[in-house]
Design an enzyme around this catalytic site. Sequence first.
Site, PDB file in Angstrom:
ATOM      1  N   PHE A  16       4.833   4.359  -0.859  1.00  0.00           N
ATOM      2  CA  PHE A  16       5.493   4.009   0.397  1.00  0.00           C
ATOM      3  C   PHE A  16       5.210   2.560   0.734  1.00  0.00           C
ATOM      4  O   PHE A  16       4.058   2.101   0.637  1.00  0.00           O
ATOM      5  CB  PHE A  16       5.027   4.933   1.538  1.00  0.00           C
ATOM      6  CG  PHE A  16       5.681   6.286   1.461  1.00  0.00           C
ATOM      7  CD1 PHE A  16       5.353   7.164   0.433  1.00  0.00           C
ATOM      8  CD2 PHE A  16       6.654   6.661   2.377  1.00  0.00           C
ATOM      9  CE1 PHE A  16       5.984   8.398   0.325  1.00  0.00           C
ATOM     10  CE2 PHE A  16       7.289   7.889   2.279  1.00  0.00           C
ATOM     11  CZ  PHE A  16       6.951   8.762   1.258  1.00  0.00           C
ATOM     12  N   GLY A  73       7.558  -1.348   6.599  1.00  0.00           N
ATOM     13  CA  GLY A  73       7.153  -2.499   7.422  1.00  0.00           C
ATOM     14  C   GLY A  73       6.537  -3.572   6.536  1.00  0.00           C
ATOM     15  O   GLY A  73       7.020  -3.864   5.434  1.00  0.00           O
ATOM     16  N   LYS A  74       5.423  -4.145   6.972  1.00  0.00           N
ATOM     17  CA  LYS A  74       4.815  -5.261   6.231  1.00  0.00           C
ATOM     18  C   LYS A  74       4.212  -4.856   4.883  1.00  0.00           C
ATOM     19  O   LYS A  74       3.851  -5.700   4.080  1.00  0.00           O
ATOM     20  CB  LYS A  74       3.713  -5.877   7.099  1.00  0.00           C
ATOM     21  CG  LYS A  74       4.196  -6.377   8.469  1.00  0.00           C
ATOM     22  CD  LYS A  74       4.128  -7.897   8.520  1.00  0.00           C
ATOM     23  CE  LYS A  74       4.751  -8.479   9.764  1.00  0.00           C
ATOM     24  NZ  LYS A  74       3.921  -8.366  10.955  1.00  0.00           N
ATOM     25  N   TYR A  75       4.084  -3.551   4.650  1.00  0.00           N
ATOM     26  CA  TYR A  75       3.470  -3.124   3.397  1.00  0.00           C
ATOM     27  C   TYR A  75       4.333  -3.435   2.176  1.00  0.00           C
ATOM     28  O   TYR A  75       3.868  -3.298   1.047  1.00  0.00           O
ATOM     29  CB  TYR A  75       3.130  -1.624   3.443  1.00  0.00           C
ATOM     30  CG  TYR A  75       1.850  -1.321   4.194  1.00  0.00           C
ATOM     31  CD1 TYR A  75       1.776  -1.492   5.570  1.00  0.00           C
ATOM     32  CD2 TYR A  75       0.702  -0.870   3.531  1.00  0.00           C
ATOM     33  CE1 TYR A  75       0.604  -1.218   6.262  1.00  0.00           C
ATOM     34  CE2 TYR A  75      -0.466  -0.594   4.221  1.00  0.00           C
ATOM     35  CZ  TYR A  75      -0.510  -0.767   5.578  1.00  0.00           C
ATOM     36  OH  TYR A  75      -1.672  -0.505   6.258  1.00  0.00           O
ATOM     37  N   GLY A 121     -16.345   6.535  -0.342  1.00  0.00           N
ATOM     38  CA  GLY A 121     -17.319   6.447   0.742  1.00  0.00           C
ATOM     39  C   GLY A 121     -18.252   7.639   0.843  1.00  0.00           C
ATOM     40  O   GLY A 121     -19.279   7.565   1.536  1.00  0.00           O
ATOM     41  N   GLU A 124      -4.648  13.041   5.238  1.00  0.00           N
ATOM     42  CA  GLU A 124      -5.834  13.204   4.383  1.00  0.00           C
ATOM     43  C   GLU A 124      -6.663  14.420   4.823  1.00  0.00           C
ATOM     44  O   GLU A 124      -7.291  15.082   3.995  1.00  0.00           O
ATOM     45  CB  GLU A 124      -6.673  11.916   4.441  1.00  0.00           C
ATOM     46  CG  GLU A 124      -7.759  11.827   3.397  1.00  0.00           C
ATOM     47  CD  GLU A 124      -8.378  10.435   3.361  1.00  0.00           C
ATOM     48  OE1 GLU A 124      -7.976   9.629   2.504  1.00  0.00           O
ATOM     49  OE2 GLU A 124      -9.262  10.156   4.216  1.00  0.00           O
TER      50      GLU A 124
HETATM   51  C1  UD2 Z   1      -6.633   5.796   4.453  1.00  0.00           C
HETATM   52  C2  UD2 Z   1      -6.300   6.429   3.150  1.00  0.00           C
HETATM   53  C3  UD2 Z   1      -4.793   6.640   3.078  1.00  0.00           C
HETATM   54  C4  UD2 Z   1      -4.339   7.541   4.206  1.00  0.00           C
HETATM   55  C5  UD2 Z   1      -4.800   6.971   5.540  1.00  0.00           C
HETATM   56  C6  UD2 Z   1      -4.538   8.022   6.602  1.00  0.00           C
HETATM   57  C7  UD2 Z   1      -7.924   5.697   1.494  1.00  0.00           C
HETATM   58  C8  UD2 Z   1      -8.344   4.618   0.588  1.00  0.00           C
HETATM   59  N1  UD2 Z   1      -6.757   5.501   2.109  1.00  0.00           N
HETATM   60  O1  UD2 Z   1      -6.082   4.499   4.239  1.00  0.00           O
HETATM   61  O2  UD2 Z   1      -4.412   7.221   1.856  1.00  0.00           O
HETATM   62  O3  UD2 Z   1      -4.876   8.837   4.020  1.00  0.00           O
HETATM   63  O4  UD2 Z   1      -6.184   6.611   5.536  1.00  0.00           O
HETATM   64  O5  UD2 Z   1      -5.303   7.877   7.702  1.00  0.00           O
HETATM   65  O6  UD2 Z   1      -8.562   6.712   1.614  1.00  0.00           O
HETATM   66  N2  UD2 Z   1       1.904   2.561   4.794  1.00  0.00           N
HETATM   67  C9  UD2 Z   1       3.065   1.795   4.929  1.00  0.00           C
HETATM   68  N3  UD2 Z   1       3.297   1.173   6.132  1.00  0.00           N
HETATM   69  C10 UD2 Z   1       2.452   1.280   7.199  1.00  0.00           C
HETATM   70  C11 UD2 Z   1       1.276   2.056   7.032  1.00  0.00           C
HETATM   71  C12 UD2 Z   1       1.030   2.682   5.821  1.00  0.00           C
HETATM   72  O7  UD2 Z   1       3.861   1.662   4.019  1.00  0.00           O
HETATM   73  O8  UD2 Z   1       2.718   0.692   8.240  1.00  0.00           O
HETATM   74  C13 UD2 Z   1       1.685   3.282   3.511  1.00  0.00           C
HETATM   75  C14 UD2 Z   1       1.231   2.362   2.393  1.00  0.00           C
HETATM   76  O9  UD2 Z   1       1.665   2.884   1.172  1.00  0.00           O
HETATM   77  C15 UD2 Z   1      -0.279   2.462   2.500  1.00  0.00           C
HETATM   78  C16 UD2 Z   1      -0.456   3.938   2.849  1.00  0.00           C
HETATM   79  O10 UD2 Z   1       0.659   4.256   3.684  1.00  0.00           O
HETATM   80  O11 UD2 Z   1      -0.891   2.082   1.295  1.00  0.00           O
HETATM   81  C17 UD2 Z   1      -1.760   4.295   3.546  1.00  0.00           C
HETATM   82  O12 UD2 Z   1      -1.900   3.540   4.747  1.00  0.00           O
HETATM   83  P1  UD2 Z   1      -3.091   2.519   4.956  1.00  0.00           P
HETATM   84  O13 UD2 Z   1      -3.308   1.811   3.680  1.00  0.00           O
HETATM   85  O14 UD2 Z   1      -2.838   1.718   6.167  1.00  0.00           O
HETATM   86  O15 UD2 Z   1      -4.256   3.494   5.260  1.00  0.00           O
HETATM   87  P2  UD2 Z   1      -5.844   3.232   5.012  1.00  0.00           P
HETATM   88  O16 UD2 Z   1      -6.071   2.063   4.154  1.00  0.00           O
HETATM   89  O17 UD2 Z   1      -6.604   3.281   6.270  1.00  0.00           O
END
Ligand code: UD2
Length: 326
Positions: free
Chosen positions: A90, A93-95, A204, A273
């Site tokens: 996925f 947005g900015k991702y 973690g 998650e």
């Molecule tokens: C944690 C988890 C992630 C997810 C999230 C839920 C790890 C390393 N990562 O990551 O898998 O379970 O927590 O709380 O355990 N994304 C978009 N646009 C957005 C936001 C997210 O495309 O605006 C997609 C993108 O592919 C991203 C993924 O969703 O890699 C997970 O989001 P994150 O990276 O912001 O979440 P993070 O790092 O806190």
Amino acid sequence: MCFDDMELTMEKQTNVVEAKHRSNKVSWSIENLSIPNGLIYPQPSTQKGRTDVNCVTNWNVPLVWEGTFDPIVIDAIYKKTNPRVGVMIFAVGKYTGFLKGFLETGEKHFLTDFRVTYYIFTDNEKEVPAIALGKGRKITVLPVPSAKRWQEVVFGRMKWATITIDKQIRNEADYLFLMDVDSLFHNRIGAESFSRLSAVLHRGYYKNTERANFPYERHPESRAYIPVGEGDYYYTAAVLGGYLEDIYNLVRYCYEQSEEDSKNKIEAVWQEESHLNKYLLYNKPTKVLSPEYLWSDYDAVPADIKVVRISQLKKNYAEVRPNGGH
Ligand code: UD2
């Protein structure tokens, strides 16, 4: 069976945590472990191997670390059936800014001799970069709505994955991954990651955390609730893989459970998650992958992580997420 026993059995049955609409379709599977004649590789030992870490779970499936497989042997076994591998990513947005690095490094390290389709779910098709892809590899772009909250995106992954597997991917892939996009591949990920359902230990919590302290959802009102005293591991939602129908059952379960929570105005502590961890506690993965399969640039690499295969990038949360925040 006496009446009391029957009641107990029935009660147990209703307590089973599994996908309500379980798919029983047959998908691609590894049929036998044959390899081509004449393959040259080092002799395996019954005496030597990794001793600094546990390489097997208590339900007796492999816990995969560097040094527990021979890449030549394992790739040869799976290459034979030449699975169609799909990777759902996925970029909302900015991702979209993470796509280039993810895809370019994926082409160097991710199942390099296999057929791979990257399914990119995005709200901005124009931002999908043109990347030179290896033979048998392609990109399919799938439009999804923009989001006001990052939580919508991470929950939405389970919804859009369910819908899109039903509509399209089931006819195109045998094996499916779901991955976070904000990461880079640094080293080989190959066929050793394949199994019916493969989940990755969250970096973690993989060695010094009592299960009572895992960040499971602890509110009984949530469908993701896991009572203190239960639990095997804490798995990350950032990398998952499995046979198509097994991934389908999992994503559909997480989608449906989070919809139930949402009707009751509940959002599980770690969103999808949390539901994933509940599912995997009662539907054990058939392979557990060590945190080599998802490390993070935020953390130093300890001695037991001999190879970092994928690492999450550092990111400015306020900048990349639509509603900021951690
Ligand atoms: C944690 C988890 C992630 C997810 C999230 C839920 C790890 C390393 N990562 O990551 O898998 O379970 O927590 O709380 O355990 N994304 C978009 N646009 C957005 C936001 C997210 O495309 O605006 C997609 C993108 O592919 C991203 C993924 O969703 O890699 C997970 O989001 P994150 O990276 O912001 O979440 P993070 O790092 O806190």
